[in-house]
Design an enzyme around this catalytic site. Structure first.
Site, PDB file in Angstrom:
ATOM      1  N   HIS A   1       7.905 -27.790  10.116  1.00 58.79           N
ATOM      2  CA  HIS A   1       9.363 -27.814   9.872  1.00 58.79           C
ATOM      3  C   HIS A   1       9.769 -29.260  10.184  1.00 58.79           C
ATOM      4  CE1 HIS A   1       9.180 -23.811   8.751  1.00 58.79           C
ATOM      5  NE2 HIS A   1       9.566 -23.420   9.878  1.00 58.79           N
TER       6      HIS A   1
ATOM      7  N   ARG B   1       0.760  -1.353   0.002  1.00 55.86           N
ATOM      8  CA  ARG B   1       0.036  -0.055   0.077  1.00 55.86           C
ATOM      9  C   ARG B   1       0.989   1.375  -0.150  1.00 55.86           C
ATOM     10  NH1 ARG B   1      -3.208  -1.579   5.152  1.00 55.86           N
ATOM     11  NH2 ARG B   1      -1.014  -2.160   5.548  1.00 55.86           N
TER      12      ARG B   1
ATOM     13  N   LYS C   1      16.741 -26.367   2.244  1.00 56.81           N
ATOM     14  CA  LYS C   1      18.098 -26.725   2.644  1.00 56.81           C
ATOM     15  C   LYS C   1      18.854 -27.798   2.024  1.00 56.81           C
ATOM     16  CE  LYS C   1      17.227 -24.720   7.191  1.00 56.81           C
ATOM     17  NZ  LYS C   1      18.177 -23.490   7.376  1.00 56.81           N
TER      18      LYS C   1
ATOM     19  N   LYS D   1       4.188 -20.147   5.717  1.00 56.25           N
ATOM     20  CA  LYS D   1       3.670 -20.077   6.983  1.00 56.25           C
ATOM     21  C   LYS D   1       3.144 -18.920   7.497  1.00 56.25           C
ATOM     22  CE  LYS D   1       7.309 -20.277  10.637  1.00 56.25           C
ATOM     23  NZ  LYS D   1       8.040 -20.915  11.569  1.00 56.25           N
TER      24      LYS D   1
ATOM     25  N   ASP E   1       4.089 -23.386  15.661  1.00 53.54           N
ATOM     26  CA  ASP E   1       5.053 -22.663  14.915  1.00 53.54           C
ATOM     27  C   ASP E   1       6.257 -23.409  14.229  1.00 53.54           C
ATOM     28  OD1 ASP E   1       6.297 -20.123  14.009  1.00 53.54           O
ATOM     29  OD2 ASP E   1       7.845 -20.592  15.725  1.00 53.54           O
TER      30      ASP E   1
ATOM     31  N   ASP F   1       8.101 -24.534   2.701  1.00 62.55           N
ATOM     32  CA  ASP F   1       8.606 -24.501   3.914  1.00 62.55           C
ATOM     33  C   ASP F   1       9.922 -24.663   3.825  1.00 62.55           C
ATOM     34  OD1 ASP F   1       9.842 -26.125   6.115  1.00 62.55           O
ATOM     35  OD2 ASP F   1       7.828 -26.704   6.827  1.00 62.55           O
ATOM     36  N   HIS F   2      10.658 -23.551   4.390  1.00 62.03           N
ATOM     37  CA  HIS F   2      11.981 -23.223   3.826  1.00 62.03           C
ATOM     38  C   HIS F   2      12.989 -24.306   4.161  1.00 62.03           C
ATOM     39  CE1 HIS F   2      12.417 -21.479   7.725  1.00 62.03           C
ATOM     40  NE2 HIS F   2      13.545 -21.851   7.774  1.00 62.03           N
TER      41      HIS F   2
ATOM     42  N   LYS G   1      12.451 -22.757  22.162  1.00 62.69           N
ATOM     43  CA  LYS G   1      13.359 -21.335  22.088  1.00 62.69           C
ATOM     44  C   LYS G   1      14.113 -21.324  23.359  1.00 62.69           C
ATOM     45  CE  LYS G   1      10.505 -18.897  19.011  1.00 62.69           C
ATOM     46  NZ  LYS G   1      11.495 -18.897  18.091  1.00 62.69           N
TER      47      LYS G   1
ATOM     48  N   GLU H   1      16.409 -23.660  19.090  1.00 59.19           N
ATOM     49  CA  GLU H   1      16.815 -22.058  18.743  1.00 59.19           C
ATOM     50  C   GLU H   1      17.429 -21.428  20.197  1.00 59.19           C
ATOM     51  OE1 GLU H   1      13.921 -19.884  16.187  1.00 59.19           O
ATOM     52  OE2 GLU H   1      12.661 -21.324  17.271  1.00 59.19           O
TER      53      GLU H   1
HETATM   54  P1  NAP Z   1       5.521  -7.358   7.548  1.00 59.44           P
HETATM   55  O1  NAP Z   1       6.841  -6.883   7.918  1.00 59.44           O
HETATM   56  O2  NAP Z   1       4.446  -6.816   8.368  1.00 59.44           O
HETATM   57  O3  NAP Z   1       5.138  -6.971   5.858  1.00 59.44           O
HETATM   58  C1  NAP Z   1       3.803  -6.983   5.440  1.00 59.44           C
HETATM   59  C2  NAP Z   1       3.724  -6.521   4.071  1.00 59.44           C
HETATM   60  O4  NAP Z   1       2.429  -6.535   3.441  1.00 59.44           O
HETATM   61  C3  NAP Z   1       4.184  -4.877   3.783  1.00 59.44           C
HETATM   62  O5  NAP Z   1       5.149  -4.620   2.651  1.00 59.44           O
HETATM   63  C4  NAP Z   1       2.899  -4.338   3.922  1.00 59.44           C
HETATM   64  O6  NAP Z   1       3.135  -3.011   3.340  1.00 59.44           O
HETATM   65  C5  NAP Z   1       1.953  -5.177   3.072  1.00 59.44           C
HETATM   66  N1  NAP Z   1       0.613  -4.929   3.221  1.00 59.44           N
HETATM   67  C6  NAP Z   1      -0.046  -5.217   4.346  1.00 59.44           C
HETATM   68  N2  NAP Z   1      -1.523  -4.983   3.981  1.00 59.44           N
HETATM   69  C7  NAP Z   1      -1.526  -4.915   2.755  1.00 59.44           C
HETATM   70  C8  NAP Z   1      -2.674  -4.597   1.962  1.00 59.44           C
HETATM   71  N3  NAP Z   1      -3.921  -4.492   2.411  1.00 59.44           N
HETATM   72  N4  NAP Z   1      -2.473  -4.519   0.705  1.00 59.44           N
HETATM   73  C9  NAP Z   1      -1.110  -4.708   0.192  1.00 59.44           C
HETATM   74  N5  NAP Z   1      -0.056  -4.563   0.804  1.00 59.44           N
HETATM   75  C10 NAP Z   1      -0.263  -4.888   2.050  1.00 59.44           C
HETATM   76  O7  NAP Z   1       5.294  -8.746   7.420  1.00 59.44           O
HETATM   77  P2  NAP Z   1       6.474 -10.042   7.085  1.00 59.44           P
HETATM   78  O8  NAP Z   1       7.306 -10.221   8.300  1.00 59.44           O
HETATM   79  O9  NAP Z   1       7.135  -9.676   5.945  1.00 59.44           O
HETATM   80  O10 NAP Z   1       5.700 -11.375   6.878  1.00 59.44           O
HETATM   81  C11 NAP Z   1       4.799 -11.443   5.763  1.00 59.44           C
HETATM   82  C12 NAP Z   1       3.943 -12.895   5.940  1.00 59.44           C
HETATM   83  O11 NAP Z   1       5.098 -13.884   5.567  1.00 59.44           O
HETATM   84  C13 NAP Z   1       3.387 -12.978   7.255  1.00 59.44           C
HETATM   85  O12 NAP Z   1       2.379 -13.971   6.973  1.00 59.44           O
HETATM   86  C14 NAP Z   1       4.443 -13.829   8.128  1.00 59.44           C
HETATM   87  O13 NAP Z   1       3.758 -14.782   9.066  1.00 59.44           O
HETATM   88  C15 NAP Z   1       4.940 -14.820   7.017  1.00 59.44           C
HETATM   89  N6  NAP Z   1       6.398 -15.000   7.323  1.00 59.44           N
HETATM   90  C16 NAP Z   1       7.454 -14.149   7.577  1.00 59.44           C
HETATM   91  C17 NAP Z   1       8.984 -14.338   7.915  1.00 59.44           C
HETATM   92  C18 NAP Z   1       9.624 -13.464   8.390  1.00 59.44           C
HETATM   93  O14 NAP Z   1      10.729 -14.072   8.567  1.00 59.44           O
HETATM   94  N7  NAP Z   1       9.239 -12.198   8.218  1.00 59.44           N
HETATM   95  C19 NAP Z   1       9.043 -15.709   7.873  1.00 59.44           C
HETATM   96  C20 NAP Z   1       7.964 -16.865   7.631  1.00 59.44           C
HETATM   97  C21 NAP Z   1       6.845 -16.455   7.162  1.00 59.44           C
HETATM   98  P3  NAP Z   1       1.871  -1.758   3.223  1.00 59.44           P
HETATM   99  O15 NAP Z   1       1.788  -1.673   4.975  1.00 59.44           O
HETATM  100  O16 NAP Z   1       2.689  -0.505   2.900  1.00 59.44           O
HETATM  101  O17 NAP Z   1       0.799  -2.371   2.566  1.00 59.44           O
END
Ligand code: NAP
Length: 483
Positions: free
Chosen positions: A239, A51, A181, A147, A234, A176-177, A330, A215
């Site tokens: 995993h 957004r 590996k 996930k 989690d 599933d990363h 953890k 972890e």
């Molecule tokens: P994040 O940092 O909160 O990022 C969310 C992203 O989605 C932002 O770019 C946000 O940008 C965008 N977004 C939110 N609402 C939106 C909408 N209505 N329309 C368009 N874009 C939208 O989250 P994240 O950590 O990257 O995680 C993303 C997903 O991957 C989650 O489901 C998380 O559980 C999963 N995940 C993350 C990790 C990790 O290491 N971070 C690992 C495994 C899985 P705007 O607010 O500008 O729209």
């Protein structure tokens, strides 16, 4: 060793959530490394979509910062960074509204298309429908999710239904990363490309299997999310379940996506319901100078488990009677993920002087220092009689295959390239995810009914006492958690 990287065809990859943490930390640095390796073509396009009101230049600057943060300096010469930034574009889009969809349509080319949903799962259904209704989704496009794929069986079914309302299963890539590996794939090579292991890979020769994902970090910074999830949802449901499947599965008839996934599904379906006394839940308390779980949880009385140990049973001809001990937690002593296949002792020891206590074990280490070690018993060198000693036969890739192998690509690099290539072997199928939830839901229901507090364990330790007892009572012990 001569590198055999096969470049992929050009593609358009749209990353919904392209400004988020996962995109900045993993997805984009991985793509950068694939460009650097010569696998991603220069005319590939990566379109960030979120957004935020950015233009292309501002997005390029954001990702340049991400590369500076997550790629070591000596691996990102400026000429390469420029080439990568040239591949980037950005669309300000609201997944829940109409803004930006037309612009995204205008940008797409007639090449391989993939949509990475790097956003919360509550947006998966809405984005899928938009992709379908705007015609952005073609019959050959791919959709990537990861996930959390549900919170329980019912929500996982709902997510699957939302995706399959718009896409065929062959288009859905559930990451599933752990499956990306190097060592995990090597486990399959080791089992199915060598004549040595398969004849002894069964209950007759294997005493037990133990899988540890430990972890050293706690939940700080993720306390809110983690408190609603816990170690079971989690880590175990996804995993650890995948590692169990690859260890226990029958040889597929071909190394082909559905053949592999069919065999993994059979393992999950063969898992017996787990009795309450075969599970341990733990939660870390303060220790070794570290804060407790509750100091970072949203709810100061939280009962969420930060540790799980389970004695699981795969009820089929190959594994009947061989327990699979699983544990994850953890804030443990070290960061370590490994699978240990512990073989039975020889049927009769001819070495009377010294009790020959050891038996062979195969240790498949996922992190740190990916590698495979076979522990053997040999004669201690020198005079002084027949004394036996355990030694590791180390199959660390760097030694055998040269320094290139030590720099194995990050799991995300391989998986994203597999999406572009259209190879689903290392991705979970919808029925696998649901079967895994059905098994874990039953354990979670037992815990909810028992209303017992998780057992405390010291931060920086090896987990709760009961987890040690889970193996001791069977006359076995966990391998030490050591870096
Ligand atoms: P994040 O940092 O909160 O990022 C969310 C992203 O989605 C932002 O770019 C946000 O940008 C965008 N977004 C939110 N609402 C939106 C909408 N209505 N329309 C368009 N874009 C939208 O989250 P994240 O950590 O990257 O995680 C993303 C997903 O991957 C989650 O489901 C998380 O559980 C999963 N995940 C993350 C990790 C990790 O290491 N971070 C690992 C495994 C899985 P705007 O607010 O500008 O729209």
């Amino acid at each position: 060793m001569v590198s055999r990287i096969i470049p992929v065809e050009t593609f358009d990859l749209v990353i919904f959530g392209g400004t988020g943490d996962l995109a900045r930390r993993k997805i984009l640095p991985s793509l950068f490394r694939r460009l650097s390796a010569g696998q991603m073509p220069d005319d590939a396009r990566i379109i960030g979509a979120a957004r935020g009101d950015l233009d292309r230049k501002a997005y390029q600057a954001l990702i340049a910062d991400a590369l500076a943060e997550f790629v070591p300096e000596d691996k990102r010469p400026s000429e390469l960074v420029e080439r990568f930034l040239d591949c980037l574009d950005y669309v300000s889009i609201d997944a829940t509204g109409d803004k930006g969809w037309g612009e995204l349509q205008d940008k797409m080319r007639d090449v391989t298309r993939a949509f990475y949903l790097s956003v919360g799962p509550s947006l998966f259904g809405t984005i899928s429908q938009k992709l379908a209704s705007t015609g952005l989704a073609t019959s050959e496009c791919r959709i990537v999710v990861e996930k959390p794929l549900g919170h329980d069986l019912a929500s996982a079914k709902e997510l699957n239904a939302q995706l399959s309302a718009c896409f065929d299963e062959r288009q859905i890539y559930r990451i599933d990363h752990y499956l990306g590996k190097e060592t995990v794939q090597n486990l399959m090579a080791l089992r199915f490309a060598n004549a040595l292991f398969e004849p002894v890979w069964n209950a007759q020769h294997v005493d037990h299997v133990q899988i540890t994902v430990s972890e050293s970090i706690g939940v700080e910074g993720r306390g809110g999310y983690y408190d609603r999830s816990g170690a079971m949802r989690d880590m175990v449901q996804n995993h650890i379940m995948q590692l169990l499947c690859l260890t226990a599965m029958e040889p597929p008839s071909k190394f082909e996506p559905n053949a592999v996934r069919d065999e993994k599904l059979k393992v999950i379906r063969a898992l017996q319901p787990v009795l309450p006394h075969d599970t341990v839940r733990g939660q870390y308390r303060a220790g070794n100078g570290e804060a407790s779980y509750l100091e970072h949880a949203e709810n100061p009385d939280s009962d969420t488990e930060s540790f799980v140990a389970i004695k699981a049973e795969v009820a089929n001809w190959r594994w009947a009677g061989t327990p699979f001990y699983l544990r994850t937690g953890k804030r443990l002593r070290a960061r370590l993920s490994e699978i240990v296949v512990q073989f039975k002792d020889v049927p009769h020891s001819i070495f009377e002087e010294e009790k020959h206590h050891n038996n062979n074990s195969l240790v498949i280490r996922l992190q740190p220092n990916e590698g495979i070690t076979l522990r053997m018993t040999i004669k201690e060198p020198g005079p002084g009689g027949m004394r036996l000693v355990d030694v590791p036969l180390d199959m660390t890739f760097a030694d055998a295959l040269g320094p290139d192998a030590a720099e194995a690509p990050d799991a995300y690099e391989r998986l994203i390239m597999d999406v572009v290539r259209g190879n689903q072997t290392l991705f979970m199928r919808g029925d696998e995810v649901e079967a895994a939830w059905a098994w874990t839901d039953a354990i979670l229901a037992n815990w909810a009914a028992a209303k017992k507090k998780p057992q405390p364990y010291d931060a920086g330790g090896s987990g709760p006492e009961d987890a040690l007892a889970l193996m001791h009572r069977d006359g076995r012990r966990w391998r030490d958690i050591e870096a």
